[in-house]
Every structure is written in structure tokens, then in C-alpha cells.
Design an enzyme around this catalytic site. Sequence first.
Site, short mmCIF file in Angstrom:
data_model
loop_
_atom_site.label_atom_id
_atom_site.label_comp_id
_atom_site.label_asym_id
_atom_site.label_seq_id
_atom_site.Cartn_x
_atom_site.Cartn_y
_atom_site.Cartn_z
N LYS A 1 -1.19 -7.35 -9.21
CA LYS A 1 -2.17 -7.43 -8.11
C LYS A 1 -1.78 -6.35 -7.10
CE LYS A 1 -3.16 -8.51 -4.43
NZ LYS A 1 -3.50 -7.45 -3.43
N PHE B 1 0.80 -1.23 0.00
CA PHE B 1 0.00 0.00 0.00
C PHE B 1 0.84 1.27 0.00
CE2 PHE B 1 0.78 -0.32 4.60
CZ PHE B 1 1.04 1.01 4.91
N GLU C 1 -5.02 -3.86 -1.92
CA GLU C 1 -6.47 -3.62 -1.88
C GLU C 1 -6.79 -2.34 -1.12
OE1 GLU C 1 -4.62 -5.83 -0.42
OE2 GLU C 1 -5.59 -6.88 1.26
N SER D 1 5.23 -6.94 3.32
CA SER D 1 5.77 -7.26 4.65
C SER D 1 6.53 -8.60 4.61
CB SER D 1 4.62 -7.35 5.65
OG SER D 1 3.74 -8.39 5.25
N GLU E 1 9.31 -4.16 13.05
CA GLU E 1 8.98 -3.05 12.15
C GLU E 1 7.68 -2.40 12.62
OE1 GLU E 1 7.64 -3.99 8.10
OE2 GLU E 1 8.87 -2.34 7.37
N CYS F 1 9.63 1.68 3.29
CA CYS F 1 10.50 0.57 3.67
C CYS F 1 11.93 1.04 3.85
CB CYS F 1 10.44 -0.54 2.64
SG CYS F 1 11.13 -0.02 1.08
P1 NAD Z 1 1.45 -6.65 2.99
O1 NAD Z 1 2.48 -7.71 3.07
O2 NAD Z 1 0.34 -6.69 4.00
O3 NAD Z 1 0.73 -6.67 1.55
C1 NAD Z 1 1.48 -6.67 0.37
C2 NAD Z 1 0.69 -7.38 -0.72
O4 NAD Z 1 0.48 -8.74 -0.34
C3 NAD Z 1 -0.70 -6.78 -0.95
O5 NAD Z 1 -0.95 -6.75 -2.33
C4 NAD Z 1 -1.63 -7.73 -0.23
O6 NAD Z 1 -2.91 -7.81 -0.81
C5 NAD Z 1 -0.91 -9.06 -0.34
N1 NAD Z 1 -1.15 -9.95 0.81
C6 NAD Z 1 -1.37 -9.57 2.10
N2 NAD Z 1 -1.51 -10.66 2.88
C7 NAD Z 1 -1.38 -11.74 2.07
C8 NAD Z 1 -1.43 -13.15 2.31
N3 NAD Z 1 -1.64 -13.65 3.52
N4 NAD Z 1 -1.25 -13.97 1.27
C9 NAD Z 1 -1.03 -13.48 0.02
N5 NAD Z 1 -0.97 -12.15 -0.25
C10 NAD Z 1 -1.15 -11.29 0.76
O7 NAD Z 1 2.23 -5.26 3.03
P2 NAD Z 1 1.62 -3.80 3.13
O8 NAD Z 1 1.07 -3.61 4.50
O9 NAD Z 1 0.76 -3.53 1.98
O10 NAD Z 1 2.94 -2.92 2.94
C11 NAD Z 1 3.81 -2.58 3.97
C12 NAD Z 1 4.98 -3.51 4.06
O11 NAD Z 1 5.66 -3.54 2.82
C13 NAD Z 1 6.02 -3.09 5.07
O12 NAD Z 1 6.45 -4.23 5.77
C14 NAD Z 1 7.14 -2.50 4.24
O13 NAD Z 1 8.41 -2.55 4.83
C15 NAD Z 1 7.07 -3.37 3.04
N6 NAD Z 1 7.68 -2.74 1.88
C16 NAD Z 1 8.88 -3.20 1.48
C17 NAD Z 1 9.52 -2.62 0.41
C18 NAD Z 1 10.86 -3.13 -0.04
O14 NAD Z 1 11.28 -2.71 -1.11
N7 NAD Z 1 11.53 -3.99 0.67
C19 NAD Z 1 8.93 -1.55 -0.26
C20 NAD Z 1 7.68 -1.11 0.17
C21 NAD Z 1 7.07 -1.71 1.25
#
Ligand code: NAD
Length: 505
Positions: free
Chosen positions: A183, A159, A186, A236, A391, A291
Site C-alpha cells: 500500500k 511519500f 497516495e 510518521s 519533526e 527520515c
Molecule cells: P504518513 O505517516 O503520513 O504516511 C505513511 C503511510 O501511512 C502512507 O501510505 C499513508 O497512506 C498511510 N497513512 C497515513 N495516515 C494514516 C492513518 N491515519 N491510518 C492508516 N494509515 C495511514 O507519512 P508520510 O507523510 O507519507 O511520510 C513522512 C514520514 O515518514 C516522516 O515522519 C518521516 O520521518 C517518516 N519516514 C520514516 C522512515 C524511517 O525509516 N524511519 C523512512 C521514511 C520516512
Amino acid sequence: MAEKASAVATLRTVGNWINGRHLESASTRFGRIFNPGTGEQCASVVMSTEADADAAVSAAKAAFEGWSNTPVLKRARVMFRLKELIERDIEKIAAVVTQEHGKVLHDAMGSVQRGLEVVEFACGIPHLLKGEYNDQVGVGIDTYSMRQPLGVCIGITPFNFPAMVPLWMFPLAIACGNTFVLKPSEKNPSCAMLWAELLQEAGLPDGVFNVLQGDHVAVNALLADERVAAASFVGSTPVAEHVYKTASANGKRVQALGGAKNHLVVMPDADMEKTADALVGSGYGSAGERCMAISVIVTVGDAAEPLLEKLLPKIRALKIGIGTDNSNDMGPLITAEHRDKVRAYIDLGEKEGATVVIDGRTHEITKSSGYFLGPTLLDNASRDMRVYQEEIFGPVLTLVRVATFDEAIDLINAHEYGNGTAIFTRDGDAARQFTHGIQVGMVGVNVPIPVPLAFHSFGGWKRSLFGASSIYGMEGVRFYTRLKTVTARWPTGILGGADFSMPTM
Ligand code: NAD
């Protein structure tokens, strides 16, 4: 987040983009999208079914043959046109980021710009895909290599950068000759639709780029689909690990970028004024939802007091409010649940024995209807505290005081995450030892957020990246292609008759 269709009937619904058009879904599940600055629902999003995922992959699979055989110069021209269209619409795109993510417009503009740079890099794809050639590796034998596309690639994005992170993936994937299913998160799905419309306007054939909205149901259907060749994930760490393991087990190539806890080391000789400026920007910009945000300050020796003297007034002077007001420094958090989670971390830090020097829980802005929290500084934190280890992903800086430079290095190297880090010092020797010995993927020297530009590659170490490949830059070109090496001998060799011994060149 999910609710029945009837309850949100009057609001715009963000749906899927499959084979060059909006495609209705039979799903009965919808998610709610909020404007984090006001707390009001602004749209809803379809939570795709397995049948929707199948349709998206089918469209991408059908488009692959034609697109992968399209001359590379023509593929590059689509990228050139996309670049011009993003430049034309950059304000509109940034406004969508601000509405659905909450970050301040100037910050949203910056994020689109950083994504645009990957499109600029992808414009050079004819040069980037050039292979290698050796004449006469044996008598009358030549060897050459080429990089060919993989097939259907998928991208799953978080997000916090709804415009930029998809741009880390699809421009290179598509320029390399693959087709793509995105994808998006959401929580803020609308930017993905802008990319679909702009790519169509740029002349991309239908089916090459598709958008599948939804949550884990959509993701898991994509990961299970044997027609998908490669998966890029950013999000994450627990989900990154799940995506990495599932995609790998299903025979896919995968790069999964995860969470972070980024330390900024302050040496006693640092320019404290500039260090404090760097800390407020990198700690609280985008409400800490980056991140590459700095979340831990590590002061070495007696650096803490002179730093705090400069830092505290700057934190107190931060202007917080809605993202549409460009005079603000920091906007809201993404959802009410996430704000409450970050607030609970501040409670936890206090309980664990950290000193709450500046308390965002009591900031005036928390009385507004948006999902706001003030900037927070926790001093005297230590490595055994959860507020140090985990985090938080919010506007919370945690300060750990250490006696020596070696202790600072040990602290960072022992941490499970290894995304970004920085050292602030005037001493070249300390900086050199730091950059050499630190177990982190992206390192800054007097630069707080060392996000590599598009012609380098982005990726952390340890539990911040699963898979062998960083994202974008040449690592991206290599990720989205596979190497083929041809060894060729022409008729004079064949006319010489059969050879039954092992070829030795
Ligand atoms: P998230 O992991 O909750 O969601 C990321 C994606 O995974 C979304 O599209 C979501 O719909 C999907 N998703 C969520 N739960 C899932 C599951 N159980 N099974 C399959 N798909 C699933 O992350 P977020 O809250 O949207 O974003 C924040 C996180 O992203 C933070 O931890 C941040 O550090 C990380 N991030 C990392 C980078 C990097 O380059 N390393 C860059 C941006 C964000």
C-alpha cells in the site's frame, strides 16, 4: 486530497494491481497527484475500498501455497532477473520519482540504487535461509532448524522514497517465500505499479505481489484482515504507533518505522569545511524530506562561530529548482499543504525566540508555481522550543549551542526520537564515547547520513521504531520468516520401546 471521479476524468488514473493485472475498483473516491515542481496535477489515484483490500489479500493468500513451496533457488532467480530489469529501467524509474516526489534526478537515481541493493541482497536468499544442524544431540537424535515464510505480508510506505522504501520490504519478503500486498503513499503511487510490472516480467507468479492504492481506509482494512500475517510500516510516528498497536492487537507480527529528529554534533576540533559540506547535503538534500536528514546541529564549546563562517556561504549558494534539472541541489516540497506547514514552523521558531539567520520564506524560488521553500537556518534554538522538539520534515536546520560534550549527549538522549545521529570530530576518544553512549539506532562518525547498506539493517530507537525488528538485512530475513526446530530420532530409537520418563537427552 480526495475528489469525485468526474473532475479528473481526463487524467491518467493510477489503480490497483491484483493477481497479476490491473483490477478496476468500485471506489468513488480519488486522490489528486501533483508534480511538486510545477504545482500541476499529473494524475489521480483510486482510494481503495474494503472490498479492494479483501481482493488483494485473497489473491496473496491463494498464491502463498504455490510460492512458498517453490524451490528457494527459483525464488532467487526471480530476484536476479528483477535486479537486471531495475538496472535496465533505472532512469525511467528515477524520472517517475522526480515527477511525483520532486527530488532532483541525481538524488532520485541514488534512492533507486539504494533500493536495488536490497534486491541484490535478496539474490543470496538460498544462503541466507540456511538453518542450523546438530548431529547426535542425544544418542541417535539430531536437531536441526529452518526458517519458513509467514504467509501474506503487507507493506505500507511513505511519500518521501516512493521507489526505495517498498524495496526495503517486498524483495526479502517474497524471496523468503511470502506473498505481499503493497500500500504505497497516495501522494506518489506510480512507482509501485512499476514494481508490479517488473516483477511480472521477472517471472513472478500472479498474486505473489499485489498493489493496493489508497489511504487509511485501505490500511485499516489490511490491518483488520486475519489472513494477514505480518505488517511492515514506514511513515510518521503517530501512524506508526497506530499501525503497531492495531496490527499487534490483531495478532500480526509488525515492524513500524516512524519519524525522526536527527542531531549532528560538531566538536571544536572538527574539520569545519567538511562538516559544513556534510550539513548542507544532509540538511537540505531532498528538501529535508528524509527520515535520516540532519535537522539539528549541536555545536559544542566554541565550535559555532568557525562552523557558521563556512556553513552560511554554502547554504546561500545552494541551487534550488525543479527536479528535472540535474544541476539543482534541492527541489520542492511534496505538496502545497506540507510547504505551508514547514513555513509555519519557521514562523513558530521566530516567535519562540530562535534567530532566523537564513530565511527560506523570502527566497526568490518561492515565487514560482511549484511547492518551493528556500533553505532555512534557525540559530540559538533550545530544548524547550517546539521547532527543536518536533519533526519539521523540510529544509530547515536548527542550531543548538551547548557548552560541553556531555550536554550534547544528554540533549540527544532526552529526545523522543532516536533514528539517526552523527558526530564530527578528529578525536577518537570523543567518537568512541559518543557511539557507545548515544541512545540512537544509527550513528555516524564523520558521516552525516549513516544509512546502513543492504547487508546490515535499518532502524531507529525510541519513538522512531515500534516493534522488535529493524528492516532489511538479516533482521529482515528473520522478520519475514519464523523458526522451526526439529528434533529427530529414527527407527532404532523407536524399536527400543516406549519411554515414560521426561526426555533429558
Ligand atoms: P504518513 O505517516 O503520513 O504516511 C505513511 C503511510 O501511512 C502512507 O501510505 C499513508 O497512506 C498511510 N497513512 C497515513 N495516515 C494514516 C492513518 N491515519 N491510518 C492508516 N494509515 C495511514 O507519512 P508520510 O507523510 O507519507 O511520510 C513522512 C514520514 O515518514 C516522516 O515522519 C518521516 O520521518 C517518516 N519516514 C520514516 C522512515 C524511517 O525509516 N524511519 C523512512 C521514511 C520516512
